[in-house]
Design a protein around this motif. Structure first.
Motif, PDB file in Angstrom:
ATOM      1  N   SER A  58      18.232  12.568  66.102  1.00 55.92           N
ATOM      2  CA  SER A  58      18.386  12.844  67.535  1.00 55.92           C
ATOM      3  C   SER A  58      17.902  14.242  67.901  1.00 55.92           C
ATOM      4  O   SER A  58      17.439  14.486  69.019  1.00 55.92           O
ATOM      5  CB  SER A  58      19.850  12.664  67.950  1.00 55.92           C
ATOM      6  OG  SER A  58      20.697  13.504  67.176  1.00 55.92           O
ATOM      7  N   ASP A  75      14.289  14.122  69.016  1.00 52.46           N
ATOM      8  CA  ASP A  75      13.915  13.287  70.155  1.00 52.46           C
ATOM      9  C   ASP A  75      13.234  14.158  71.216  1.00 52.46           C
ATOM     10  O   ASP A  75      13.809  15.120  71.708  1.00 52.46           O
ATOM     11  CB  ASP A  75      15.166  12.623  70.748  1.00 52.46           C
ATOM     12  CG  ASP A  75      14.829  11.572  71.789  1.00 52.46           C
ATOM     13  OD1 ASP A  75      13.671  11.094  71.794  1.00 52.46           O
ATOM     14  OD2 ASP A  75      15.706  11.239  72.602  1.00 52.46           O
ATOM     15  N   LYS A 100       7.904   5.640  69.283  1.00 54.40           N
ATOM     16  CA  LYS A 100       9.342   5.504  69.024  1.00 54.40           C
ATOM     17  C   LYS A 100       9.612   5.195  67.558  1.00 54.40           C
ATOM     18  O   LYS A 100       8.876   4.440  66.919  1.00 54.40           O
ATOM     19  CB  LYS A 100       9.925   4.398  69.904  1.00 54.40           C
ATOM     20  CG  LYS A 100       9.869   4.715  71.395  1.00 54.40           C
ATOM     21  CD  LYS A 100      10.509   3.606  72.213  1.00 54.40           C
ATOM     22  CE  LYS A 100      10.499   3.953  73.702  1.00 54.40           C
ATOM     23  NZ  LYS A 100      11.153   2.887  74.512  1.00 54.40           N
ATOM     24  N   ARG A 122       9.942   9.867  69.971  1.00 50.99           N
ATOM     25  CA  ARG A 122      11.131   9.380  70.672  1.00 50.99           C
ATOM     26  C   ARG A 122      12.000   8.546  69.724  1.00 50.99           C
ATOM     27  O   ARG A 122      11.480   7.816  68.885  1.00 50.99           O
ATOM     28  CB  ARG A 122      10.732   8.516  71.870  1.00 50.99           C
ATOM     29  CG  ARG A 122      10.087   9.280  73.007  1.00 50.99           C
ATOM     30  CD  ARG A 122      11.059  10.236  73.658  1.00 50.99           C
ATOM     31  NE  ARG A 122      10.469  10.935  74.803  1.00 50.99           N
ATOM     32  CZ  ARG A 122      11.055  11.943  75.418  1.00 50.99           C
ATOM     33  NH1 ARG A 122      12.240  12.378  75.018  1.00 50.99           N
ATOM     34  NH2 ARG A 122      10.443  12.525  76.435  1.00 50.99           N
ATOM     35  N   LYS A 123      13.299   8.663  69.899  1.00 51.70           N
ATOM     36  CA  LYS A 123      14.221   7.870  69.098  1.00 51.70           C
ATOM     37  C   LYS A 123      14.331   6.476  69.727  1.00 51.70           C
ATOM     38  O   LYS A 123      14.585   6.345  70.926  1.00 51.70           O
ATOM     39  CB  LYS A 123      15.601   8.513  69.031  1.00 51.70           C
ATOM     40  CG  LYS A 123      16.552   7.772  68.082  1.00 51.70           C
ATOM     41  CD  LYS A 123      17.806   8.586  67.848  1.00 51.70           C
ATOM     42  CE  LYS A 123      18.735   7.838  66.884  1.00 51.70           C
ATOM     43  NZ  LYS A 123      18.132   7.675  65.550  1.00 51.70           N
ATOM     44  N   THR A 167      16.275   3.473  70.394  1.00 54.58           N
ATOM     45  CA  THR A 167      17.679   3.070  70.391  1.00 54.58           C
ATOM     46  C   THR A 167      17.835   1.553  70.450  1.00 54.58           C
ATOM     47  O   THR A 167      18.946   1.039  70.433  1.00 54.58           O
ATOM     48  CB  THR A 167      18.410   3.692  71.596  1.00 54.58           C
ATOM     49  OG1 THR A 167      17.784   3.264  72.804  1.00 54.58           O
ATOM     50  CG2 THR A 167      18.362   5.212  71.502  1.00 54.58           C
ATOM     51  N   LEU A 226      14.351   8.322  63.703  1.00 48.59           N
ATOM     52  CA  LEU A 226      14.157   9.698  64.162  1.00 48.59           C
ATOM     53  C   LEU A 226      15.498  10.376  64.412  1.00 48.59           C
ATOM     54  O   LEU A 226      16.323   9.878  65.181  1.00 48.59           O
ATOM     55  CB  LEU A 226      13.333   9.709  65.451  1.00 48.59           C
ATOM     56  CG  LEU A 226      12.941  11.097  65.983  1.00 48.59           C
ATOM     57  CD1 LEU A 226      11.884  11.734  65.086  1.00 48.59           C
ATOM     58  CD2 LEU A 226      12.437  10.993  67.424  1.00 48.59           C
TER      59      LEU A 226
END
Length: 378
Positions: free
Chosen positions: A147, A150, A141, A373-374, A376, A145
């Protein structure tokens, strides 16, 4: 370094393993000479190959036996050292208690029993080292990154080491397994080969079958410099692998993928790794991935705003426990995921194995599939 190590291993094998045995002097000399020849195998191989760490083009079965014996002596010496430590401890205890040492520590034949566990470990290690690599999956993650990236997947190969042990058939299976993962991009972080293009070209030619939507990219490792750098760079480019030598490419507008040469470039007065040059002119806002064979560049990469560095070289340490020693020569970096300042470093255990010591125990070879992966923050 390798000369001193070979000398040390040969000395201990002869001094603590052979000399104490109750046998005729001529047999001790013969056993000692054979042990020394096996221990100095890299120098014997170099007479045929022309390079210290390159395998000669001998029958693979002969190379396998020679390499098995080399590893056997190393493990034998390790067990001898453990035996000597136990003997000294037992000697101290029996001295205090005024008793005699047990026969296990006085009969020199017991020293040779160290060959049994050594042989078992070497056989298991070579089986693990030479088998088809496993597919391992990682999810990393990143807060920065974009979107659009992702779920972006990277198939990471490293240290294939095409040689008399890793031939066309095995590389074909690696290619097939890699393509089955349907990654967005395939990257190979160096050490493709041990040998010249006329020796190993046919084996590596199957890399042209690697396929990914965003392309196949690579960087050189130290062994390419030992094996004919210019010839291999041209060969790999012709196989459809875009070799990133201190340069970058933009992928899906938001991703900058760059690669650098290896430290071994100085051996041929070639281009040394240059991160700044590799990313020159790339968009500042892009997510940045660096391909570098050796993980030693990680601190410098982190200082230059790299988000993710992918490396190989260490083979994961090859043997559980020995990874501590390997990490000492690589700034403490040896296998898996590391966080360095704001950068993530991933070091592959390697897709193949080096013929000089083709053993793995607890450190399997891999085709690494990395999913971005982003983060969040949830």
């Amino acid at each position: 370094m390798i000369f001193l190590f070979s000398l040390f291993v040969a000395f201990l094998a002869i001094w603590r393993g052979i000399i104490p045995q109750k046998m005729a002097l001529k047999w001790k000399i013969i056993a000692g000479v054979i042990s020394a020849m096996i221990t100095f195998k890299f120098y014997i191989f170099s007479l045929a190959s022309g390079k210290l760490f390159s395998a000669p083009q001998w029958n693979p079965a002969i190379l396998l036996v020679f390499t098995w014996l080399y590893a056997l002596i190393i493990f034998f010496v390790i067990f001898l050292l453990i035996y000597e430590l136990l003997r000294l401890a037992a000697k101290a205890v029996t001295h205090i208690r005024k008793k005699e040492l047990p026969g296990f520590f006085t009969n020199p034949l017991w020293r040779l029993t160290a060959l049994l566990p050594a042989a078992l470990l070497v056989t298991c290690g070579m089986y693990e080292g030479l088998k088809i690599p496993e597919v391992t999956k990682y999810e990393i993650k990143f807060p920065a990154l974009p979107s659009e990236l992702d779920g972006f997947t990277i198939a990471h190969l490293s240290d294939i080491h095409a040689d008399p042990f890793t031939r066309k058939e095995k590389i074909e299976k690696i290619v097939e397994l890699t393509n089955k993962q349907n990654a967005d991009i395939i990257v190979i972080t160096g050490d493709f080969v041990d040998g010249k293009t006329n020796q190993r070209g046919d084996d590596l030619s199957v890399l042209k079958n690697l396929s990914a939507p965003c392309g196949v990219f690579g960087v050189p490792g130290n062994h390419e410099y030992y094996s004919g750098y210019s010839d291999w760079m041209n060969f790999l480019q012709n196989c459809g692998i875009d070799m990133l030598e201190n340069r970058h490419i933009i992928i899906r507008k938001k991703l900058t993928l760059a690669g650098v040469t290896d430290y071994s470039a100085k051996k041929i007065r070639g281009k040394r790794p240059d991160i700044i040059k590799a990313f020159a002119g790339s968009p500042e806002a892009n997510f940045r991935i660096l391909l570098a064979h050796q993980p030693k560049l990680a601190q410098q990469a982190a200082q230059n705003g790299i988000n993710l560095q992918l490396s190989g070289h260490t083979h994961g340490g090859m043997i559980y426990g020995m990874d501590i020693l390997v990490s000492m020569f690589n700034n403490g970096l040896v296998s898996g995921i590391y966080n360095i300042n704001d950068m993530t470093l991933f070091i592959s255990n390697g897709t193949g194995i080096w013929n000089g010591f083709p053993l793995r125990l607890g450190r399997h070879s891999e085709i690494a599939i990395i999913t971005l992966r982003k983060d969040t923050g949830r």
